[in-house]
Design an enzyme around this catalytic site. Structure first.
Site, PDB file in Angstrom:
ATOM      1  N   ASN A  41      53.185  40.474  36.856  1.00  0.00           N
ATOM      2  CA  ASN A  41      51.919  39.799  37.129  1.00  0.00           C
ATOM      3  C   ASN A  41      52.070  38.307  36.855  1.00  0.00           C
ATOM      4  OD1 ASN A  41      52.053  40.642  34.401  1.00  0.00           O
ATOM      5  ND2 ASN A  41      49.838  40.621  34.142  1.00  0.00           N
ATOM      6  N   GLU A  60      49.533  35.229  36.439  1.00  0.00           N
ATOM      7  CA  GLU A  60      48.129  34.816  36.340  1.00  0.00           C
ATOM      8  C   GLU A  60      47.969  33.316  36.604  1.00  0.00           C
ATOM      9  OE1 GLU A  60      46.793  36.330  32.534  1.00  0.00           O
ATOM     10  OE2 GLU A  60      46.602  38.351  33.350  1.00  0.00           O
ATOM     11  N   CYS A  86      49.035  40.496  41.081  1.00  0.00           N
ATOM     12  CA  CYS A  86      49.499  41.665  40.341  1.00  0.00           C
ATOM     13  C   CYS A  86      51.008  41.883  40.508  1.00  0.00           C
ATOM     14  CB  CYS A  86      48.793  42.920  40.838  1.00  0.00           C
ATOM     15  SG  CYS A  86      47.012  42.921  40.617  1.00  0.00           S
ATOM     16  N   GLU A 121      52.487  44.713  41.090  1.00  0.00           N
ATOM     17  CA  GLU A 121      52.789  45.646  42.180  1.00  0.00           C
ATOM     18  C   GLU A 121      52.906  44.922  43.514  1.00  0.00           C
ATOM     19  OE1 GLU A 121      50.459  45.805  39.826  1.00  0.00           O
ATOM     20  OE2 GLU A 121      49.712  47.846  39.535  1.00  0.00           O
ATOM     21  N   CYS A 174      45.584  48.540  40.512  1.00  0.00           N
ATOM     22  CA  CYS A 174      44.193  48.225  40.838  1.00  0.00           C
ATOM     23  C   CYS A 174      43.914  48.604  42.298  1.00  0.00           C
ATOM     24  CB  CYS A 174      43.930  46.732  40.611  1.00  0.00           C
ATOM     25  SG  CYS A 174      44.555  45.648  41.907  1.00  0.00           S
ATOM     26  N   CYS A 185      45.914  46.672  45.013  1.00  0.00           N
ATOM     27  CA  CYS A 185      47.315  47.111  45.061  1.00  0.00           C
ATOM     28  C   CYS A 185      47.437  48.484  45.705  1.00  0.00           C
ATOM     29  CB  CYS A 185      47.924  47.119  43.667  1.00  0.00           C
ATOM     30  SG  CYS A 185      48.246  45.453  43.048  1.00  0.00           S
TER      31      CYS A 185
END
Ligand code: ZN
Length: 136
Positions: free
Chosen positions: A47, A49, A58, A60, A91, A94
């Site tokens: 990830n 940010e 993310c 993924e 999430c 994803c």
């Protein structure tokens, strides 16, 4: 399609390694992911940010993006590692990306020995797919 135990462990190891590089100063929730392409190659992501929260990405999707950039379009599985206390699941966005590229098996792991495996359709039943674009 099934994955060999050795492949699962290799994917989890790659996800654990990617997690070390997670950039998560805001959530302090580091996540690593790794996908195995149909060619057996592994692509990983963490990830990333951002001070502008929605600009974050993310693990993924970063892993899938790395594979796609390398020309990969078929996948055998994905491993995700977040917390070692509980299983980290992708999430909703994803899950949509996992559906787009038909990643058939999603492994969520606390570590190499402790993991759960989900099928793509379990995580996102009735996904929005390209055929839906043609329906009027
Ligand atoms: Zn996500």
């Amino acid at each position: 399609p099934a994955m060999e135990k050795i492949e699962i462990e290799t994917l989890i190891s790659a996800a654990l390694k990617a997690r070390e590089n997670a950039y998560a100063p805001y959530s302090e929730y580091a996540v690593g992911a790794a996908v195995m392409g149909a060619d057996g190659q592994i692509y990983s992501g963490c990830n990333v940010e951002n001070a502008s929260y929605p600009a974050g990405m993310c693990a993924e999707r970063n892993a899938v993006g790395a594979a796609v950039a390398a020309g990969v379009r078929g996948f055998t599985g994905m491993a995700i590692v977040g917390s070692e206390e509980h299983f980290t699941l992708p999430c909703g966005i994803c899950r949509q990306v996992i559906s787009e590229f038909h990643v058939p098996l999603i492994i969520t792991a606390k570590n190499k020995e402790n993991y759960q495996i989900f099928k793509e359709e379990e995580l996102l039943p009735h996904a929005f797919v390209k055929e839906n674009l043609k329906e009027s």
